[in-house]
Scaffold this motif. Structure first.
Motif, PDB file in Angstrom:
ATOM      1  N   VAL A  27       0.825  -1.209   0.000  1.00 31.95           N
ATOM      2  CA  VAL A  27       0.000   0.000   0.000  1.00 31.95           C
ATOM      3  C   VAL A  27       0.857   1.255   0.000  1.00 31.95           C
ATOM      4  CG1 VAL A  27      -1.740   1.299   1.293  1.00 31.95           C
ATOM      5  CG2 VAL A  27      -1.976  -1.167   1.032  1.00 31.95           C
ATOM      6  N   ASP A  56     -10.841   2.910   2.452  1.00 36.36           N
ATOM      7  CA  ASP A  56     -12.018   2.430   1.750  1.00 36.36           C
ATOM      8  C   ASP A  56     -13.036   3.565   1.732  1.00 36.36           C
ATOM      9  OD1 ASP A  56     -14.840   1.143   1.782  1.00 36.36           O
ATOM     10  OD2 ASP A  56     -13.515  -0.464   1.094  1.00 36.36           O
ATOM     11  N   PHE A  63      -6.281   1.811   5.293  1.00 32.30           N
ATOM     12  CA  PHE A  63      -5.527   0.609   4.957  1.00 32.30           C
ATOM     13  C   PHE A  63      -4.144   0.615   5.602  1.00 32.30           C
ATOM     14  CE2 PHE A  63      -8.167   0.936   0.937  1.00 32.30           C
ATOM     15  CZ  PHE A  63      -9.102   0.009   1.365  1.00 32.30           C
ATOM     16  N   ASP A  64      -3.704  -0.560   6.043  1.00 28.53           N
ATOM     17  CA  ASP A  64      -2.369  -0.768   6.609  1.00 28.53           C
ATOM     18  C   ASP A  64      -1.358  -0.630   5.467  1.00 28.53           C
ATOM     19  OD1 ASP A  64       0.035  -1.721   7.636  1.00 28.53           O
ATOM     20  OD2 ASP A  64      -0.869  -3.480   8.582  1.00 28.53           O
ATOM     21  N   LYS A  67       0.700  -3.817   4.171  1.00 31.31           N
ATOM     22  CA  LYS A  67       0.071  -4.945   3.490  1.00 31.31           C
ATOM     23  C   LYS A  67       0.052  -4.694   1.979  1.00 31.31           C
ATOM     24  CE  LYS A  67      -2.797  -6.639   7.196  1.00 31.31           C
ATOM     25  NZ  LYS A  67      -4.123  -7.079   7.575  1.00 31.31           N
ATOM     26  N   LEU A  72      -5.222  -7.062   1.292  1.00 27.50           N
ATOM     27  CA  LEU A  72      -6.371  -6.280   1.742  1.00 27.50           C
ATOM     28  C   LEU A  72      -7.680  -6.808   1.158  1.00 27.50           C
ATOM     29  CD1 LEU A  72      -4.943  -2.664   1.486  1.00 27.50           C
ATOM     30  CD2 LEU A  72      -5.346  -3.991   3.560  1.00 27.50           C
TER      31      LEU A  72
END
Length: 83
Positions: A27, A56, A63-64, A67, A72
């Protein structure tokens, strides 16, 4: 390389962009690429910073950054928001 097509909304510029993003990219890489690109496309309405986040659009979940897009669970047609 497998990619998905997502919609990225940016409230600062009040625009949405359809973007292909690679499933295997973390990400933090996607955020960097999106923020610099949208910064250029928005004609000064949005300025990329180190605090930029991707979330989102429907749920607002941030979001992390460590990752991958695949981890995700993002799919074609996912609606995201860049803040």
């Amino acid at each position: 390389m497998h990619k998905i097509l997502v919609e990225v909304y940016n409230p600062a510029s009040n625009n949405s962009y359809d973007v292909f993003i690679p499933l295997k990219s973390p990400v933090y890489e996607v955020v960097y690429l999106l923020s610099t690109t949208i910064s250029e496309l928005s004609q000064g309405h949005y300025i990329a910073t180190e605090q930029t986040i991707l979330c989102d659009r429907v749920t607002g979940i941030v979001f992390d950054i460590n990752k991958t897009i695949e981890e995700l669970g993002l799919k074609n047609g996912s609606k995201l928001m860049l803040l």
